[in-house]
Write a protein that holds these residues in place. Structure first.
Motif, PDB file in Angstrom:
ATOM      1  N   UNK A  30       0.831  -1.225   0.000  1.00 54.76           N
ATOM      2  CA  UNK A  30       0.000   0.000   0.000  1.00 54.76           C
ATOM      3  C   UNK A  30       0.851   1.256   0.000  1.00 54.76           C
ATOM      4  N   UNK A  31       2.180   1.075   0.093  1.00 52.82           N
ATOM      5  CA  UNK A  31       3.065   2.236   0.080  1.00 52.82           C
ATOM      6  C   UNK A  31       3.229   2.909   1.416  1.00 52.82           C
ATOM      7  N   UNK A  32       2.883   2.246   2.520  1.00 51.97           N
ATOM      8  CA  UNK A  32       2.982   2.847   3.860  1.00 51.97           C
ATOM      9  C   UNK A  32       3.852   1.994   4.771  1.00 51.97           C
ATOM     10  N   UNK A  33       4.981   1.517   4.273  1.00 49.50           N
ATOM     11  CA  UNK A  33       5.871   0.671   5.073  1.00 49.50           C
ATOM     12  C   UNK A  33       6.560   1.456   6.182  1.00 49.50           C
ATOM     13  N   UNK A  34       6.513   2.806   6.071  1.00 48.03           N
ATOM     14  CA  UNK A  34       7.198   3.632   7.071  1.00 48.03           C
ATOM     15  C   UNK A  34       6.359   3.852   8.324  1.00 48.03           C
ATOM     16  N   UNK A  35       5.085   3.447   8.369  1.00 49.91           N
ATOM     17  CA  UNK A  35       4.203   3.708   9.520  1.00 49.91           C
ATOM     18  C   UNK A  35       4.740   3.127  10.838  1.00 49.91           C
ATOM     19  N   UNK A  51       1.130  11.542  16.417  1.00 46.44           N
ATOM     20  CA  UNK A  51       0.579  10.198  16.585  1.00 46.44           C
ATOM     21  C   UNK A  51      -0.873  10.121  16.163  1.00 46.44           C
ATOM     22  N   UNK A  52      -1.646  11.181  16.474  1.00 53.21           N
ATOM     23  CA  UNK A  52      -3.058  11.197  16.066  1.00 53.21           C
ATOM     24  C   UNK A  52      -3.188  11.210  14.538  1.00 53.21           C
ATOM     25  N   UNK A  53      -2.288  11.954  13.877  1.00 51.89           N
ATOM     26  CA  UNK A  53      -2.311  11.976  12.411  1.00 51.89           C
ATOM     27  C   UNK A  53      -2.021  10.590  11.839  1.00 51.89           C
ATOM     28  N   UNK A  54      -1.058   9.890  12.441  1.00 50.72           N
ATOM     29  CA  UNK A  54      -0.738   8.530  11.989  1.00 50.72           C
ATOM     30  C   UNK A  54      -1.900   7.579  12.258  1.00 50.72           C
ATOM     31  N   UNK A  55      -2.583   7.796  13.419  1.00 51.04           N
ATOM     32  CA  UNK A  55      -3.753   6.974  13.727  1.00 51.04           C
ATOM     33  C   UNK A  55      -4.829   7.180  12.655  1.00 51.04           C
ATOM     34  N   UNK A  56      -5.016   8.436  12.246  1.00 58.10           N
ATOM     35  CA  UNK A  56      -6.010   8.733  11.203  1.00 58.10           C
ATOM     36  C   UNK A  56      -5.621   8.062   9.882  1.00 58.10           C
ATOM     37  N   UNK A  57      -4.338   8.078   9.582  1.00 65.55           N
ATOM     38  CA  UNK A  57      -3.857   7.434   8.345  1.00 65.55           C
ATOM     39  C   UNK A  57      -4.142   5.935   8.367  1.00 65.55           C
ATOM     40  N   UNK A  58      -3.909   5.304   9.536  1.00 61.47           N
ATOM     41  CA  UNK A  58      -4.145   3.858   9.673  1.00 61.47           C
ATOM     42  C   UNK A  58      -5.621   3.553   9.489  1.00 61.47           C
ATOM     43  N   UNK A  59      -6.495   4.416  10.059  1.00 64.15           N
ATOM     44  CA  UNK A  59      -7.943   4.200   9.905  1.00 64.15           C
ATOM     45  C   UNK A  59      -8.355   4.368   8.447  1.00 64.15           C
ATOM     46  N   UNK A  60      -7.786   5.380   7.765  1.00 65.19           N
ATOM     47  CA  UNK A  60      -8.166   5.648   6.395  1.00 65.19           C
ATOM     48  C   UNK A  60      -7.751   4.516   5.458  1.00 65.19           C
ATOM     49  N   UNK A  65      -6.651  -4.202  11.146  1.00 63.33           N
ATOM     50  CA  UNK A  65      -6.406  -5.649  11.272  1.00 63.33           C
ATOM     51  C   UNK A  65      -4.940  -5.945  11.566  1.00 63.33           C
ATOM     52  N   UNK A  66      -4.090  -4.958  11.321  1.00 66.72           N
ATOM     53  CA  UNK A  66      -2.667  -5.151  11.625  1.00 66.72           C
ATOM     54  C   UNK A  66      -2.465  -4.983  13.134  1.00 66.72           C
ATOM     55  N   UNK A  67      -2.474  -6.089  13.852  1.00 67.55           N
ATOM     56  CA  UNK A  67      -2.423  -6.061  15.319  1.00 67.55           C
ATOM     57  C   UNK A  67      -1.209  -5.316  15.838  1.00 67.55           C
ATOM     58  N   UNK A  68      -0.074  -5.490  15.134  1.00 65.83           N
ATOM     59  CA  UNK A  68       1.132  -4.869  15.671  1.00 65.83           C
ATOM     60  C   UNK A  68       1.053  -3.336  15.576  1.00 65.83           C
ATOM     61  N   UNK A  69       0.279  -2.797  14.581  1.00 65.77           N
ATOM     62  CA  UNK A  69       0.067  -1.347  14.518  1.00 65.77           C
ATOM     63  C   UNK A  69      -0.838  -0.877  15.663  1.00 65.77           C
ATOM     64  N   UNK A  70      -1.885  -1.658  15.939  1.00 66.53           N
ATOM     65  CA  UNK A  70      -2.780  -1.335  17.062  1.00 66.53           C
ATOM     66  C   UNK A  70      -2.007  -1.342  18.382  1.00 66.53           C
TER      67      UNK A  70
END
Length: 800
Positions: A30-35, A51-60, A65-70
């Motif tokens: 998806x092109x977001x390996x840097x998250x 961090x909130x901006x990154x959280x929004x990106x993950x939701x978008x 489903x990526x547990x390690x990101x959660x």
């Protein structure tokens, strides 16, 4: 139960790594390996907004489903103290693993929400050592040490092996609880699993032993550490200082310097605290760092602080002021205070407390006024320090004015005022202030109760003492030995010895103070045999007698007809090493003198390394009571020649010796020197002694001149002594005058009748003697019976 590991940490990391690799492949697509790395950076820097901006990106991107990101998001919100958001992320994570549970558990523990943490911990489908450690360490940090120990026990029962973090937390809990039994069991487990030499475990272990007062065990734990660090040395310094082993604590700091350990502000603060203990005798100096006193050691630390560039550290500067103030060097404290670039309320309080310790209340008050002029607002500690300064200086009135200015005085402030009134002998004010304290709803502590009980004992007010007893049951219960000893003293002084015995029986954990109070109460109520039995019971319970115990027991033995028991107590004193104690030595001299063993008393008196005025008085009085008048006067002159200050009791003793020994001229000379040379005003007892001395010598003209000038003319004892002398010299006219004065002052006293009748009998004037006897019978005056006793093989036979 045998210990076992869960699934190995290596296998867990392998599985987690495989899952993470799969998720990264998804992110790369998806092109977001840097998250993940960006989230890690936000966690490290506590960057909430990013961090909130990154959280929004993950939701978008739909990557929940990526547990390690959660898991990273939970950690992020936990690091930023946003526990509610961390919990929301946790709830929205569809596939929770043990890392997810531990992350939210860590969030709750970090936020101090222990109830939620415990509920979550109990609900965890799977737990590992990290989960247990999180809960145990958070409980210890928040002061729930007993709960932490209980959780640790559950961890062991479930078969988990404790880690270095587990043991460090549990040792810390055991130290706070003073639970050395659990601490030793943990020590044994640490030895079994090979963690005893770990620096974290070792430091926590030695801290635990030091807090529990087992300083030798702490030293062994310190020696077992292969590479002790600054924490190890600092903990050992603190433990040695707490055990009053100041020289060793300072030597520990020197060893720390020699081994090249980093000297930080905490280490300097600790050694300055050791130097603040101070106030020991000169014989102690040789063992303290090459013969240097604590004040000199503190000055060296002051120099080292400047050398290390810590001169502007306000906490260290305060520690320096505290060190100088505790050692009484207020000039150096003032110099340090004036050179500080930054000061705080704590600094002012230390200066005020320093002047309070030197009983200079005026300077303490001036510092508080200067503090207010400089824009600092006095706090509770400021007022307490000023209050204590006034009390120590004896200025209770000024202390009362300071106390009245306090809006909501704490219990310690009330205690300071209660103590001030008690020390000034104003027990009535103590009771009034305690009543006010109760009326305002201030809950007394053990110190308040001990002071008020002492005042009740001094005034012998039983009814109020009972009320205080009821208040003590409400405040401290029956278990407090500090209050129990006060109750025993109060009931004993009020003549309710059975109630005092009941308090002793009901107190579960007795200490030497309680036993001493009970023995003193029994002696006060003339129950000397029971006091001796109480002393025996104390020893049978393996309670070591103190100086007070032995002094009371020797006073008790002095009243026995035989010296046998006194010699037994003396032997025990020698065995326990108390012979050099000046109070016990004085009591031994008194005991031997009372039994007529004047040679034994003098022999021990000459052997005493230290003597005070009381010791000299006892020996002079012993000579006087045993008819050695000349020796008593010689000892008195020796005492004055050595520069020992004589007090009123000294003059009673030596004047009694002059009276009994017929040394009239010496007695008159000593009596005249009391005020002129020694500044001691003659009291009733001194006048009685000199009247007895002149009367025994038949110098009645001088007696009459003295009585006409003295201020104690209306005391019965004076006339009884004079009447006794008239009987010896058959001076009928003066005897009639003395008997008349005595009957006027004390009509029920049989002494004037008997002495006057005996005078008439000795002169053959039988009719007049019979008339006095008849008058005595008509007035229903009875003579007190006399007693005699003889000691046969340590058994006393009494005759009426």
């Amino acid at each position: 139960m045998p210990l076992h590991h869960e699934k190995s940490a290596v296998s867990q990391r392998r599985e987690h790594g495989n899952t993470r690799s799969f998720r990264i492949m998804q992110l790369q697509s998806t092109g977001d390996a840097h998250l993940p790395s960006l989230l890690r950076s936000c966690i490290d820097h506590k960057s909430y907004s990013t961090g909130k901006l990154l959280h929004a990106r993950i939701l978008r991107l739909g990557l929940l489903n990526a547990t390690f990101l959660c898991n990273r998001l939970v950690e992020l919100y936990s690091a930023c103290s946003k526990t509610r958001y961390a919990h929301l992320v946790f709830d929205s994570t569809p596939h929770k693993d043990i890392y997810t549970w531990n992350a939210i558990l860590g969030a709750y523990c970090k936020a101090g929400e222990l109830q939620s943490a415990r509920q979550l911990f109990d609900a965890m489908p799977e737990r590992n050592s990290f989960s247990w450690n999180n809960v145990i360490s958070s409980l210890v940090r928040n002061g729930f040490e007993q709960e932490a120990v209980d959780v640790y026990r559950s961890m062991i029962c479930e078969g988990f092996v404790p880690t270095r973090f587990t043991l460090a937390s549990v040792f810390s809990a055991c130290g706070a609880l003073l639970d050395v039994e659990v601490g030793r069991r943990c020590h044994g487990l640490a030895l079994k699993i090979g963690l005893e030499k770990n620096i974290y475990v070792g430091n926590a272990l030695l801290c635990m032993y030091a807090k529990c007062g087992l300083i030798e065990d702490a030293i062994w734990a310190f020696r077992d550490l292969p590479d002790p660090n600054e924490v190890s040395f600092t903990a050992m310094m603190h433990g040695l200082a707490q055990a009053d082993r100041v020289p060793e604590a300072i030597e520990m700091f020197r060893l720390m310097c020699r081994q090249g350990i980093c000297i930080d502000s905490i280490a300097l603060s600790s050694v300055l605290g050791v130097c603040s203990s101070g106030e020991y005798d000169e014989s102690f100096l040789d063992s303290c760092g090459g013969g240097l006193s604590c004040i000199l050691q503190g000055q060296q630390m002051h120099s080292l602080m400047i050398k290390l560039g810590c001169g502007n550290d306000i906490h260290l500067s305060n520690a320096i002021i505290h060190m100088y103030a505790k050692n009484g060097d207020m000039d150096s404290a003032e110099l340090m205070f004036g050179n500080m670039s930054e000061i705080s309320v704590v600094t002012w309080n230390l200066m005020i407390a320093g002047y309070g310790n030197k009983c200079e209340s005026d300077k303490a008050i001036k510092h508080m006024q200067r503090m207010q002029c400089c824009g600092f607002e006095p706090n509770e500690v400021t007022f307490i320090n000023v209050l204590v300064a006034c009390v120590k200086s004896g200025d209770v009135e000024m202390g009362s004015q300071i106390f009245d200015k306090m809006s909501f005085p704490a219990v310690s402030s009330w205690n300071a005022m209660l103590s001030g009134y008690f020390q000034s002998g104003n027990n009535i004010e103590v009771i009034k202030l305690f009543r006010k304290m109760q009326f305002l709803g201030v809950r007394p502590d053990r110190t308040s109760l001990a002071i008020i009980l002492s005042s009740c004992a001094g005034l012998e007010v039983l009814e109020f003492g009972r009320q205080v007893h009821a208040a003590s049951l409400k405040a401290a219960g029956d278990a407090d030995v500090y209050v129990a000893s006060g109750l025993i003293t109060m009931y004993s002084n009020c003549g309710k010895i059975e109630l005092a015995k009941l308090i002793l029986r009901k107190t579960t954990k007795l200490d030497s103070v309680c036993w001493n109070s009970m023995m003193a109460g029994l002696v006060l109520n003339s129950l000397d045999i029971e006091a001796a039995v109480c002393f025996k019971q104390m020893r049978q319970m393996e309670m070591l007698p103190t100086e007070s115990s032995y002094a009371t027991m020797l006073s008790c033995c002095g009243k026995f007809s035989s010296a046998f028991y006194g010699r037994q107590v003396h032997a025990q004193i020698v065995k326990d090493g108390y012979t050099s104690d000046v109070c016990i030595g004085s009591a031994l001299v008194r005991m031997y003198c009372k039994h007529g063993d004047i040679e034994g008393a003098r022999r021990f008196f000459d052997m005493m390394p230290f003597k005070n005025t009381v010791t000299w008085n006892e020996m002079v009085h012993g000579y006087a009571q045993n008819g050695f008048g000349h020796e008593a006067v010689c000892l008195y002159e020796n005492m004055i020649g050595l520069g020992v200050k004589a007090d009123s009791i000294t003059f009673v003793a030596v004047l009694t010796a002059c009276s009994h020994g017929g040394l009239v001229d010496a007695g008159i000379s000593i009596f005249n020197s009391m005020w002129q040379e020694h500044g001691v005003e003659p009291l009733l007892d001194h006048y009685v002694c000199i009247v007895d001395c002149l009367g025994r010598a038949g110098r009645f003209n001088e007696v009459e001149v003295l009585i006409d000038k003295m201020p104690y003319r209306d005391d019965p004892l004076l006339w009884e002594v004079l009447l006794s002398s008239c009987r010896v010299h058959a001076n009928v006219s003066l005897a009639k005058k003395a008997a008349g004065e005595l009957l006027h002052l004390d009509p029920q006293n049989s002494a004037p009748y008997l002495l006057l009748a005996n005078i008439y009998c000795s002169l053959g004037r039988w009719d007049e003697a019979r008339a006095v006897r008849n008058q005595m019978n008509d007035n229903q005056i009875a003579k007190d019976p006399g007693h005699s006793w003889i000691d046969i093989k340590h058994d006393t036979q009494t005759f009426l």
